[in-house]
Structures are given as structure tokens and as C-alpha cells.
Design an enzyme around this catalytic site. Structure first.
Site, PDB file in Angstrom:
ATOM      1  CE  LYS A  52      -3.751  -2.387   2.119  1.00 20.02           C
ATOM      2  NZ  LYS A  52      -4.471  -3.101   2.811  1.00 20.02           N
ATOM      3  CD  GLN A  96      -3.632  -4.506   6.258  1.00 23.79           C
ATOM      4  OE1 GLN A  96      -3.094  -4.188   5.913  1.00 23.79           O
ATOM      5  NE2 GLN A  96      -4.172  -5.642   5.924  1.00 23.79           N
ATOM      6  CG  ASP A 119      -9.723  -0.868   4.544  1.00 28.08           C
ATOM      7  OD1 ASP A 119      -9.317  -1.243   2.798  1.00 28.08           O
ATOM      8  OD2 ASP A 119      -8.922  -1.139   4.976  1.00 28.08           O
TER       9      ASP A 119
END
Ligand code: NAP
Length: 278
Positions: A52, A96, A119
Site C-alpha cells: 500500500k 490493517q 476501506d
């Protein structure tokens, strides 16, 4: 002869488009910043977080890394998320997953501001998707829509069968295909006659989490097959939820593993980061 849907190529196209957009935004004095929080040092998470960061660098998005120890308390993590929610320099926040067991993942997701929920996991983002309102969309399913559209595969009016109903893939995938006017069926572990249901699909999307589970018996002649799964087999070779070699003769198009759905997830995360400033 089946078409291979090239996720690597399409994700690079998307990232290049985003790079140009970010350059344009920078000329107007707007920068894009993503905060990435990792708790603990799970090796798979470290790889994902690293990828990322690399994608951010490529596109020109600033990334702020918060690497917290495994012993971080829930309260400490929530405090950091709240601080980033308030920080005007931060446009997107990504925590995460998975988190260590002593931290309530749902609570953390709910604490991220929906305006920074790149997300697309916040209940408000999911709710907005389900009633057709603007909001961040979960990256893997929105990447699949891009794969289909950019490969010239028509969705409207098609029979789409999705195998899997997880919150991050199956369910948002179904809502997105519905938004694109497909006729959608969702299957799961209690579905009866899975083979027969799957064989109805013009577009079969498989997110079941079982290596090479789907063989030619589940696939209609001429179907498009999208394989979300990613596994290492007994020979340490990457494979998907679909037995690629077994279905290849029956399909008109298929995503390979690796190089299909996988690269799209990060590209769409980057897309959400850019959207967060628009
Ligand atoms: P998950 O949360 O484990 O969900 C699996 C789904 O498959 C569940 O809904 C389950 O049904 C269903 N299922 C399991 N066994 C079944 C069976 N025998 N027949 C019919 N349905 C069955 O998995 P996920 O998070 O959605 O991920 C799925 C796969 O995609 C995994 O391999 C994962 O690693 C991969 N993935 C890849 C990406 C990417 O970027 N490429 C992103 C996310 C996930 P129940 O609900 O009834 O249990």
C-alpha cells in the site's frame, strides 16, 4: 479461446490515471494523505501494508505509517483513530486487519470517520451502498466491477452468481452487481445444489476461501469467471478458489491467480484515497 482478464494491466492503468489526477490536484494546492495503522507484526499484514505504501508513492499520495506494538491497548488505538479523524491533513485512514484478539475490530471500524473510511468497511459506507447513496465502496468488489467494465464485459441484464457472503467481498459485490443491473444470486455454505445454481451464471464470482474448489461442473459453457480466492497450494504455488486449468475450456473470460483480482484491491484503495479529497 478464453480471454485472460489482466488485473495487473488494468490496475496499472487505474494507478496511472490516479497519478495524473493527483498531479492536477497538487497544482491546485491540494495534497492527498493516507494514514496506515498496523498493530503487531503479522508477516502477511506487513507485506500488504508495504504494498500500500509503494502504491501511494507511485501515485503521489503521502502515506503516514503508524506501526504499533502488539501490546497496544484498544483505548490507545481508538485514541489514535480519533486524533486522525480530527487531523485536517489526513484524508484517509486505514487500519490493517486482522487486529490482535484483545481489540474489537468492529469498534475500531465504527470509530473511523465515514469521511475517511477508504476501506469502505464502516456501517455508514455499507448502508450508503445498499441504498444507492454516495460513499466509499469496499476495494476488492469495486475492483471487480472495474475489471469487468474495462474488459468490455456487459453486466446489465446478466445472471450473476456470487459464491460467498462475507462483509468485505460477497455482500458488497452483490450490491454492486445489482447497481449495475445484473440479476444477482448469492450462495454460501448452506446453499443447496450449489453446482446447479452456479451453472446459471453468465458471470460467476467466487469468494469461497477454498483452493481450486470450483471445477468445470460448476461452470456454464461460455461463462465469465472471476476468482477472488488466493492460496498457496501444497507445492507453494499461488492458486485461487477456481480450478483454472479445469474450467478454462468452458469459459469466455477468466481472471488468473495471481494477476487477476489481487492487484485491483490496492488500485481501488488508491482510488478511494483520491476520491476522499474530491
Ligand atoms: P470468508 O469470509 O471466509 O467467506 C467465505 C464465504 O464462502 C462464506 O460466505 C462461506 O459461507 C462461503 N463458503 C464456504 N464454504 C462454502 C461451500 N462449501 N459452499 C458454498 N459457500 C461456501 O472469505 P472472504 O474474506 O470473502 O475471502 C474469500 C477468498 O478471497 C479468500 O481466499 C481470501 O483470501 C480471498 N480474498 C482476496 C482478496 C484480494 O484482494 N484478491 C481480497 C479479499 C479476500 P458461510 O457464510 O455460510 O460461512
Amino acid at each position: 479461446m478464453a480471454t485472460l482478464i489482466d488485473g495487473k494491466k488494468i490496475s496499472t492503468q487505474i494507478k496511472d490515471e490516479l497519478k495524473a489526477k493527483v498531479e492536477e490536484l497538487q497544482k491546485q494546492g491540494t495534497s492527498v494523505t493516507l494514514a496506515v495503522i498496523q498493530v503487531g507484526n503479522d508477516p502477511a499484514s506487513t507485506v500488504y501494508v508495504g504494498n500500500k505504501k509503494k502504491a501511494c508513492e507511485y501515485i503521489g499520495i503521502k502515506s503516514l505509517a503508524y506501526e504499533l506494538p502488539e501490546t497496544t491497548t484498544q483505548e490507545e488505538l481508538l485514541d489514535l483513530v480519533k486524533k486522525l479523524n480530527e487531523d485536517p491533513e489526513v484524508n484517509g485512514i486505514l487500519v490493517q486487519l486482522p487486529l490482535p484478539k484483545h481489540i474489537d475490530e468492529n469498534l475500531v471500524i465504527q470509530t473511523i470517520s465515514p469521511k475517511k473510511d477508504v476501506d469502505g468497511f464502516h456501517p455508514q459506507s455499507v448502508g450508503a451502498l445498499s441504498i444507492g447513496q454516495r460513499g466509499f465502496v469496499s476495494c476488492t468488489p469495486s475492483g471487480i466491477i472495474q475489471l469487468l467494465k474495462r474488459s468490455g464485459i456487459e453486466i446489465e441484464g446478466k445472471e450473476c452468481v456470487i459464491i460467498g457472503r462475507s462483509n468485505i467481498v460477497g455482500k458488497p459485490m452483490a450490491l454492486l452487481m445489482l447497481r449495475e443491473n445484473a440479476t444477482v444470486t448469492i450462495c454460501h455454505s448452506r446453499t443447496k445444489n450449489l453446482k446447479e445454481v452456479a451453472k446459471r451464471a453468465d458471470i460467476l464470482i467466487v469468494a469461497i476461501g477454498k483452493p481450486r474448489f470450483i471445477n468445470h461442473e460448476y461452470v456454464k459453457e461460455g461463462a465469465v469467471v472471476i476468482d477472488v480466492g488466493i492460496h498457496r497450494d501444497e507445492n507453494n504455488k499461488l492458486c485461487g478458489d477456481v480450478d483454472f486449468d479445469d474450467v478454462l475450456d468452458k469459459v469466455t473470460a477468466i481472471t488468473p491467480v495471481p494477476g487477476g483480482v489481487g492487484p485491483m484491491t490496492i488500485a481501488m484503495l488508491m482510488n478511494n484515497c483520491v476520491e476522499s479529497v474530491l
